[in-house]
Motif scaffolding. Sequence first.
Motif, PDB file in Angstrom:
ATOM      1  N   VAL A 101      80.421 -68.511   4.695  1.00 60.00           N
ATOM      2  CA  VAL A 101      79.358 -68.876   5.637  1.00 60.00           C
ATOM      3  C   VAL A 101      79.968 -69.115   7.009  1.00 60.00           C
ATOM      4  N   VAL A 102      81.136 -69.766   7.017  1.00 54.62           N
ATOM      5  CA  VAL A 102      81.955 -69.863   8.229  1.00 54.62           C
ATOM      6  C   VAL A 102      83.354 -69.365   7.864  1.00 54.62           C
ATOM      7  N   HIS A 103      83.947 -68.598   8.728  1.00 52.49           N
ATOM      8  CA  HIS A 103      85.267 -68.037   8.436  1.00 52.49           C
ATOM      9  C   HIS A 103      86.393 -68.942   8.896  1.00 52.49           C
ATOM     10  N   SER A 104      86.071 -69.850   9.810  1.00 57.89           N
ATOM     11  CA  SER A 104      87.094 -70.758  10.323  1.00 57.89           C
ATOM     12  C   SER A 104      86.422 -72.011  10.865  1.00 57.89           C
ATOM     13  N   LEU A 105      87.101 -73.126  10.696  1.00 58.36           N
ATOM     14  CA  LEU A 105      86.622 -74.388  11.245  1.00 58.36           C
ATOM     15  C   LEU A 105      87.360 -74.753  12.531  1.00 58.36           C
ATOM     16  N   ASP A 106      88.151 -73.827  13.044  1.00 57.12           N
ATOM     17  CA  ASP A 106      88.930 -74.104  14.249  1.00 57.12           C
ATOM     18  C   ASP A 106      88.074 -74.554  15.431  1.00 57.12           C
ATOM     19  N   PRO A 107      86.844 -74.010  15.608  1.00 52.07           N
ATOM     20  CA  PRO A 107      86.034 -74.490  16.736  1.00 52.07           C
ATOM     21  C   PRO A 107      85.795 -76.000  16.695  1.00 52.07           C
ATOM     22  N   LEU A 108      85.736 -76.569  15.480  1.00 47.06           N
ATOM     23  CA  LEU A 108      85.531 -78.008  15.362  1.00 47.06           C
ATOM     24  C   LEU A 108      86.853 -78.770  15.428  1.00 47.06           C
ATOM     25  N   ILE A 109      87.903 -78.145  14.915  1.00 49.69           N
ATOM     26  CA  ILE A 109      89.190 -78.834  14.818  1.00 49.69           C
ATOM     27  C   ILE A 109      89.929 -78.846  16.151  1.00 49.69           C
ATOM     28  N   SER A 110      89.793 -77.757  16.915  1.00 48.90           N
ATOM     29  CA  SER A 110      90.621 -77.594  18.115  1.00 48.90           C
ATOM     30  C   SER A 110      89.868 -77.759  19.426  1.00 48.90           C
ATOM     31  N   CYS A 111      88.581 -78.095  19.355  1.00 49.09           N
ATOM     32  CA  CYS A 111      87.790 -78.225  20.587  1.00 49.09           C
ATOM     33  C   CYS A 111      88.139 -79.527  21.305  1.00 49.09           C
ATOM     34  N   ASN A 112      88.691 -79.416  22.491  1.00 47.85           N
ATOM     35  CA  ASN A 112      89.092 -80.604  23.251  1.00 47.85           C
ATOM     36  C   ASN A 112      87.902 -81.405  23.765  1.00 47.85           C
ATOM     37  N   SER A 113      86.717 -80.778  23.777  1.00 49.91           N
ATOM     38  CA  SER A 113      85.520 -81.493  24.238  1.00 49.91           C
ATOM     39  C   SER A 113      85.003 -82.474  23.197  1.00 49.91           C
ATOM     40  N   ILE A 114      85.468 -82.303  21.949  1.00 47.53           N
ATOM     41  CA  ILE A 114      85.116 -83.250  20.883  1.00 47.53           C
ATOM     42  C   ILE A 114      86.196 -84.328  20.848  1.00 47.53           C
ATOM     43  N   SER A 115      85.785 -85.567  20.746  1.00 42.10           N
ATOM     44  CA  SER A 115      86.751 -86.665  20.823  1.00 42.10           C
ATOM     45  C   SER A 115      87.792 -86.544  19.712  1.00 42.10           C
ATOM     46  N   PRO A 116      89.058 -86.914  20.003  1.00 39.92           N
ATOM     47  CA  PRO A 116      90.126 -86.852  18.994  1.00 39.92           C
ATOM     48  C   PRO A 116      89.782 -87.639  17.736  1.00 39.92           C
ATOM     49  N   ALA A 117      89.093 -88.767  17.887  1.00 36.64           N
ATOM     50  CA  ALA A 117      88.740 -89.590  16.720  1.00 36.64           C
ATOM     51  C   ALA A 117      87.812 -88.827  15.778  1.00 36.64           C
ATOM     52  N   ALA A 156      83.151 -81.384  -0.469  1.00 36.32           N
ATOM     53  CA  ALA A 156      82.843 -80.234  -1.335  1.00 36.32           C
ATOM     54  C   ALA A 156      81.906 -79.254  -0.629  1.00 36.32           C
ATOM     55  N   SER A 157      80.975 -79.772   0.160  1.00 33.71           N
ATOM     56  CA  SER A 157      80.055 -78.913   0.907  1.00 33.71           C
ATOM     57  C   SER A 157      80.809 -78.049   1.903  1.00 33.71           C
ATOM     58  N   ILE A 158      81.715 -78.676   2.646  1.00 35.83           N
ATOM     59  CA  ILE A 158      82.512 -77.943   3.632  1.00 35.83           C
ATOM     60  C   ILE A 158      83.370 -76.880   2.939  1.00 35.83           C
ATOM     61  N   ASN A 159      83.963 -77.274   1.821  1.00 33.45           N
ATOM     62  CA  ASN A 159      84.815 -76.352   1.047  1.00 33.45           C
ATOM     63  C   ASN A 159      84.018 -75.135   0.591  1.00 33.45           C
ATOM     64  N   LEU A 160      82.819 -75.364   0.072  1.00 32.35           N
ATOM     65  CA  LEU A 160      81.986 -74.259  -0.415  1.00 32.35           C
ATOM     66  C   LEU A 160      81.584 -73.334   0.728  1.00 32.35           C
ATOM     67  N   LEU A 161      81.208 -73.900   1.865  1.00 33.29           N
ATOM     68  CA  LEU A 161      80.820 -73.084   3.015  1.00 33.29           C
ATOM     69  C   LEU A 161      81.971 -72.199   3.483  1.00 33.29           C
ATOM     70  N   LEU A 162      83.198 -72.700   3.352  1.00 35.76           N
ATOM     71  CA  LEU A 162      84.373 -71.893   3.676  1.00 35.76           C
ATOM     72  C   LEU A 162      84.611 -70.811   2.631  1.00 35.76           C
ATOM     73  N   ARG A 163      84.564 -71.210   1.363  1.00 31.91           N
ATOM     74  CA  ARG A 163      84.845 -70.273   0.264  1.00 31.91           C
ATOM     75  C   ARG A 163      83.868 -69.121   0.243  1.00 31.91           C
ATOM     76  N   LYS A 164      82.613 -69.394   0.530  1.00 31.78           N
ATOM     77  CA  LYS A 164      81.580 -68.362   0.464  1.00 31.78           C
ATOM     78  C   LYS A 164      81.470 -67.561   1.761  1.00 31.78           C
TER      79      LYS A 164
END
Length: 478
Positions: A433-449, A423-431
């Motif tokens: 605060v962040v326009h996209s979570l792609d930096p976290l979702i698509s960053c290859n430097s962050i482990s796939p798990a 719910a926190s992540i959802n609210l931050l998107l809706r309001k």
Amino acid sequence: MCPERLLRTVPHEAENPIEKSLREAFLLLQNQLKPPFPLTIPFPPEYSQLNHAIAFGILAQPHLAKVHLTHLHAIVVDGYEIFTSILLKLCNESFSRLLEVPKCQLLWVCSMLIHISAEKIETLFISLMRQITGGDFSESNLWLSVEVLKILSNNWDWLVEEPIVLSSALYVYLKLLADHFRLGGSFKLEELKRMEIDFCVKALREHFQLSMHIGRDLVRILQDVTYIPEFKDIWKDLLFDPKSFQVSEFSSLSNLYWRRTPSHFFLLRISPQMESQLRFLLTFVKWGSQKRYQAWFVKKHLYWPGSESMISDIVRFICCVHHPSNEIIHSNVISRWAVIGWLLKSCRRNYYEANAKLALFYDWLFFDEKFDNIMNIEPAMLLMINSVPQYVDITHMLLEFLFLLVDNYDVHHREMLAGNVSASINLLLRKGVVHSLDPLISCNSISPALRERFNSFLPALHLCCNKKVNEDETSTDI
């Protein structure tokens, strides 16, 4: 003859304005400060000046303090409000510079003001508690811890009638106990630890309803002392026998989880001086200029052994108390998330780093947008997003810690915690605060798990949009 000084000074330094006003009033009216006292009621300007003169006399002349206090009792017409306000200003602005005698006298007169229920005495005691520095084991700081606690313990009936002071004292001394109990040493320190344990246990056992005023952060700070035998029993009862506290509103820890901690509790572990310096840093210091201010802040407040324990308190202050205006947010002033990132990197020991990360994410675990403020959860998200380009290790570390919290903080409420994080992540998107979570979702430097686990917390709408974008990119490539 000019009386003793109140504050420490350095050569060629101008006299402190507060001390100057008190001294001038004393010198002007000193002939009126000796018995027999006039029976006439002074006019308001003269009354205020007389309060200043008496305050100086009490602080600077301990051998005549009782005489000056008797004089104050004789002339008071405002419930001691002006007098207490003088002491409060001195405490907030200059306590650390008070000489030994005036400092002892300040505590003495504060204890006297309790007996007459002086106006603002509760505010004055909260200010005194803010002067006790976390992680500081110097003789003067331990002395202050002891003396304030003695006054509070000796005035228990008054304390119970002032819930804000009781709950504030419990918050302060639980935090101090977590520092002090790890330190072996002198008989005085052992005596202080025993006093802190007795006070906190009494407050929790006899007045848990008042203790609950702290809200969800009571759970967080209690976990730092559960290894102490007396608190092991309390923790066990909180988990398995909540009825033993005899509070109808308390049937499980979840009753505390849903209580947002009022912001004034986070100020208790931040001295007024530190507060003003942090607010200056977060209000006026521009990007690119922050390093020298941060270095100065470390030298001023975080240089002594044990001072790392304060970092979690500073993080809670930044997240839950200092909420900048939109004008500042969109300016070139250094952001809250960046200061928190610097503080995390300042932690040299794993224990303090873990406490700082818990302080950062704590409201995520229990967030309810009906009652909680989005500004409390904003810094953690922005820190993770903005660290990806250059400091992906911070992003990786924070995601890992967040998932660890969800899985292990309270296994009996794991689904609830996961839902609140989502719910926190959802609210931050809706309001926005962040326009996209792609930096976290698509960053290859962050482990796939970690990326896969993060995806499990995302709102379905975002996942659908992300999937469509990926499909469009794939079809374009073909």
